[in-house]
Design a protein around this motif. Structure first.
Motif, PDB file in Angstrom:
ATOM      1  N   THR A  17       0.701  -1.270  -0.090  1.00  0.00           N
ATOM      2  CA  THR A  17       0.203  -0.083  -0.126  1.00  0.00           C
ATOM      3  C   THR A  17       0.801   1.214   0.007  1.00  0.00           C
ATOM      4  OG1 THR A  17      -1.901   0.993   1.199  1.00  0.00           O
ATOM      5  CG2 THR A  17      -0.256  -0.067   2.499  1.00  0.00           C
ATOM      6  N   ALA A  18       0.330   2.481  -0.613  1.00  0.00           N
ATOM      7  CA  ALA A  18       1.004   3.568  -0.323  1.00  0.00           C
ATOM      8  C   ALA A  18       0.486   4.146   0.765  1.00  0.00           C
ATOM      9  CB  ALA A  18       0.366   4.490  -1.603  1.00  0.00           C
ATOM     10  N   GLN A  19      -0.252   3.841   1.683  1.00  0.00           N
ATOM     11  CA  GLN A  19      -0.438   4.144   3.062  1.00  0.00           C
ATOM     12  C   GLN A  19       0.803   3.802   3.912  1.00  0.00           C
ATOM     13  OE1 GLN A  19      -3.312   5.848   3.643  1.00  0.00           O
ATOM     14  NE2 GLN A  19      -3.838   5.646   1.550  1.00  0.00           N
ATOM     15  N   ALA A  20       1.550   4.811   4.311  1.00  0.00           N
ATOM     16  CA  ALA A  20       2.654   4.631   4.946  1.00  0.00           C
ATOM     17  C   ALA A  20       3.057   5.666   5.976  1.00  0.00           C
ATOM     18  CB  ALA A  20       4.004   4.789   3.775  1.00  0.00           C
ATOM     19  N   MET A  21       2.028   6.044   6.477  1.00  0.00           N
ATOM     20  CA  MET A  21       1.885   7.005   7.628  1.00  0.00           C
ATOM     21  C   MET A  21       1.971   6.177   8.958  1.00  0.00           C
ATOM     22  SD  MET A  21       1.709   9.954   6.166  1.00  0.00           S
ATOM     23  CE  MET A  21       0.860  10.974   7.400  1.00  0.00           C
ATOM     24  N   THR A  22       2.240   6.917   9.966  1.00  0.00           N
ATOM     25  CA  THR A  22       2.407   6.279  11.243  1.00  0.00           C
ATOM     26  C   THR A  22       1.091   5.685  11.774  1.00  0.00           C
ATOM     27  OG1 THR A  22       3.987   7.959  11.982  1.00  0.00           O
ATOM     28  CG2 THR A  22       2.945   6.810  13.791  1.00  0.00           C
ATOM     29  N   GLY A  23       1.221   4.271  11.936  1.00  0.00           N
ATOM     30  CA  GLY A  23       0.082   3.537  12.261  1.00  0.00           C
ATOM     31  C   GLY A  23      -0.638   2.605  11.316  1.00  0.00           C
ATOM     32  N   ASP A  24      -0.095   2.960   9.877  1.00  0.00           N
ATOM     33  CA  ASP A  24      -0.934   2.238   8.848  1.00  0.00           C
ATOM     34  C   ASP A  24      -0.328   0.769   8.852  1.00  0.00           C
ATOM     35  OD1 ASP A  24      -2.447   4.187   7.848  1.00  0.00           O
ATOM     36  OD2 ASP A  24      -0.738   5.337   6.694  1.00  0.00           O
ATOM     37  N   LYS A  25       0.787   0.666   9.189  1.00  0.00           N
ATOM     38  CA  LYS A  25       1.271  -0.817   9.109  1.00  0.00           C
ATOM     39  C   LYS A  25       0.276  -1.591  10.378  1.00  0.00           C
ATOM     40  CE  LYS A  25       5.309  -3.738  10.198  1.00  0.00           C
ATOM     41  NZ  LYS A  25       6.523  -4.017  10.445  1.00  0.00           N
ATOM     42  N   GLU A  26       0.288  -1.088  11.537  1.00  0.00           N
ATOM     43  CA  GLU A  26      -0.588  -1.763  12.517  1.00  0.00           C
ATOM     44  C   GLU A  26      -1.816  -1.878  12.057  1.00  0.00           C
ATOM     45  OE1 GLU A  26       1.449   1.018  13.024  1.00  0.00           O
ATOM     46  OE2 GLU A  26       3.105   0.006  13.789  1.00  0.00           O
ATOM     47  N   LYS A  27      -2.383  -0.983  11.304  1.00  0.00           N
ATOM     48  CA  LYS A  27      -3.937  -0.956  10.909  1.00  0.00           C
ATOM     49  C   LYS A  27      -4.022  -2.191   9.999  1.00  0.00           C
ATOM     50  CE  LYS A  27      -7.463   1.529   8.564  1.00  0.00           C
ATOM     51  NZ  LYS A  27      -7.868   2.832   7.933  1.00  0.00           N
ATOM     52  N   CYS A  28      -3.067  -2.334   9.064  1.00  0.00           N
ATOM     53  CA  CYS A  28      -3.031  -3.476   8.104  1.00  0.00           C
ATOM     54  C   CYS A  28      -2.944  -4.918   8.946  1.00  0.00           C
ATOM     55  CB  CYS A  28      -1.791  -3.469   6.976  1.00  0.00           C
ATOM     56  SG  CYS A  28      -2.013  -1.871   5.859  1.00  0.00           S
ATOM     57  N   LEU A  29      -1.999  -4.997  10.010  1.00  0.00           N
ATOM     58  CA  LEU A  29      -1.984  -6.069  10.565  1.00  0.00           C
ATOM     59  C   LEU A  29      -3.109  -6.294  11.458  1.00  0.00           C
ATOM     60  CD1 LEU A  29       2.118  -5.756  11.534  1.00  0.00           C
ATOM     61  CD2 LEU A  29       0.812  -7.064   9.709  1.00  0.00           C
ATOM     62  N   ALA A  30      -3.650  -5.433  11.964  1.00  0.00           N
ATOM     63  CA  ALA A  30      -4.878  -5.592  12.941  1.00  0.00           C
ATOM     64  C   ALA A  30      -6.145  -6.105  11.883  1.00  0.00           C
ATOM     65  CB  ALA A  30      -5.146  -4.236  13.632  1.00  0.00           C
ATOM     66  N   ALA A  31      -5.917  -5.709  10.862  1.00  0.00           N
ATOM     67  CA  ALA A  31      -7.049  -6.177   9.966  1.00  0.00           C
ATOM     68  C   ALA A  31      -6.959  -7.592   9.290  1.00  0.00           C
ATOM     69  CB  ALA A  31      -7.156  -5.231   8.559  1.00  0.00           C
ATOM     70  N   GLY A  32      -5.681  -8.101   9.716  1.00  0.00           N
ATOM     71  CA  GLY A  32      -5.518  -9.612   9.522  1.00  0.00           C
ATOM     72  C   GLY A  32      -4.360  -9.870   8.335  1.00  0.00           C
ATOM     73  N   ALA A  33      -3.726  -8.770   7.970  1.00  0.00           N
ATOM     74  CA  ALA A  33      -2.461  -9.135   7.124  1.00  0.00           C
ATOM     75  C   ALA A  33      -1.333  -9.580   7.746  1.00  0.00           C
ATOM     76  CB  ALA A  33      -2.061  -7.662   6.350  1.00  0.00           C
ATOM     77  N   ASP A  34      -0.574 -10.383   7.130  1.00  0.00           N
ATOM     78  CA  ASP A  34       0.625 -11.107   7.781  1.00  0.00           C
ATOM     79  C   ASP A  34       1.746 -10.517   7.673  1.00  0.00           C
ATOM     80  OD1 ASP A  34      -0.822 -13.727   8.354  1.00  0.00           O
ATOM     81  OD2 ASP A  34      -1.176 -13.774   6.584  1.00  0.00           O
ATOM     82  N   GLY A  35       1.708  -9.537   6.807  1.00  0.00           N
ATOM     83  CA  GLY A  35       2.946  -8.573   6.246  1.00  0.00           C
ATOM     84  C   GLY A  35       2.616  -7.424   5.684  1.00  0.00           C
ATOM     85  N   TYR A  36       3.496  -6.504   5.394  1.00  0.00           N
ATOM     86  CA  TYR A  36       3.083  -5.103   5.067  1.00  0.00           C
ATOM     87  C   TYR A  36       4.248  -4.603   4.251  1.00  0.00           C
ATOM     88  CZ  TYR A  36       2.729   0.170   5.624  1.00  0.00           C
ATOM     89  OH  TYR A  36       2.591   1.356   5.314  1.00  0.00           O
ATOM     90  N   LEU A  37       3.968  -3.945   3.105  1.00  0.00           N
ATOM     91  CA  LEU A  37       5.212  -3.483   2.431  1.00  0.00           C
ATOM     92  C   LEU A  37       4.439  -2.145   1.726  1.00  0.00           C
ATOM     93  CD1 LEU A  37       6.080  -6.409  -0.115  1.00  0.00           C
ATOM     94  CD2 LEU A  37       7.470  -5.299   1.595  1.00  0.00           C
ATOM     95  N   ALA A  38       5.233  -0.823   2.175  1.00  0.00           N
ATOM     96  CA  ALA A  38       4.789   0.213   1.673  1.00  0.00           C
ATOM     97  C   ALA A  38       5.467   0.673   0.149  1.00  0.00           C
ATOM     98  CB  ALA A  38       5.480   1.518   2.540  1.00  0.00           C
TER      99      ALA A  38
END
Length: 147
Positions: free
Chosen positions: A109-130
């Motif tokens: 995602t282009a969502q790379a602000m503070t807290g965006d990674k945590e939001k993705c992981l809380a939604a059920g994603a296993d990993g995060y790439l900005a």
């Protein structure tokens, strides 16, 4: 560390990877879910150049159909900001598909602000790439989840 915008992926890999160094990867497929065909093209070029097999979906409905009909998909690279249904809403539907092992989902995602990674992981994603994607991080995630 290589950090490239998705639109530059194809040009960089085409020029930097000798074809004789590309080996066929015998493993499960990668599913790319992104409504922007330029991003699909760029990610698929990177995957193809490294020998990964992949499927691509430009809509959540297409993605769910591919997941239900292809048991050989081993990981999902999902854009989180799609128009008809975002990735946050799509993750629970993917998790409901019966499988022997849960499919890892990496939020791309282009969502790379503070807290965006945590939001993705809380939604059920296993990993995060900005975005822009760090190719080395992408390849490390694929290696971790697919081998």
């Amino acid at each position: 560390m290589k950090v490239l915008s998705l639109s530059l992926f194809y040009l960089s890999i085409r020029q930097s990877i000798p074809i004789e160094n590309i080996k066929s990867v015998k493993m499960k497929k990668v599913l790319i879910i992104d409504d922007d065909t330029r991003n699909v093209f760029a990610l698929s070029a990177v995957l193809r150049s490294r020998g990964y097999k992949y499927e691509a979906a430009t809509s959540p409905a297409e993605a769910l159909l591919l997941l239900k009909n292809n048991a050989d998909i081993g990981i999902v690279l999902m854009d989180m900001m799609m128009p008809e249904m975002d990735g946050y809403s799509l993750i629970p539907y993917i998790r409901e598909i019966p499988q022997s092992d849960p499919i890892p989902i990496v939020a791309v995602t282009a969502q790379a602000m503070t807290g965006d990674k945590e939001k993705c992981l809380a939604a059920g994603a296993d990993g995060y790439l900005a975005k822009p994607i760090d190719i080395d991080k992408l390849l490390a995630l694929l290696k971790t989840y697919l081998q």
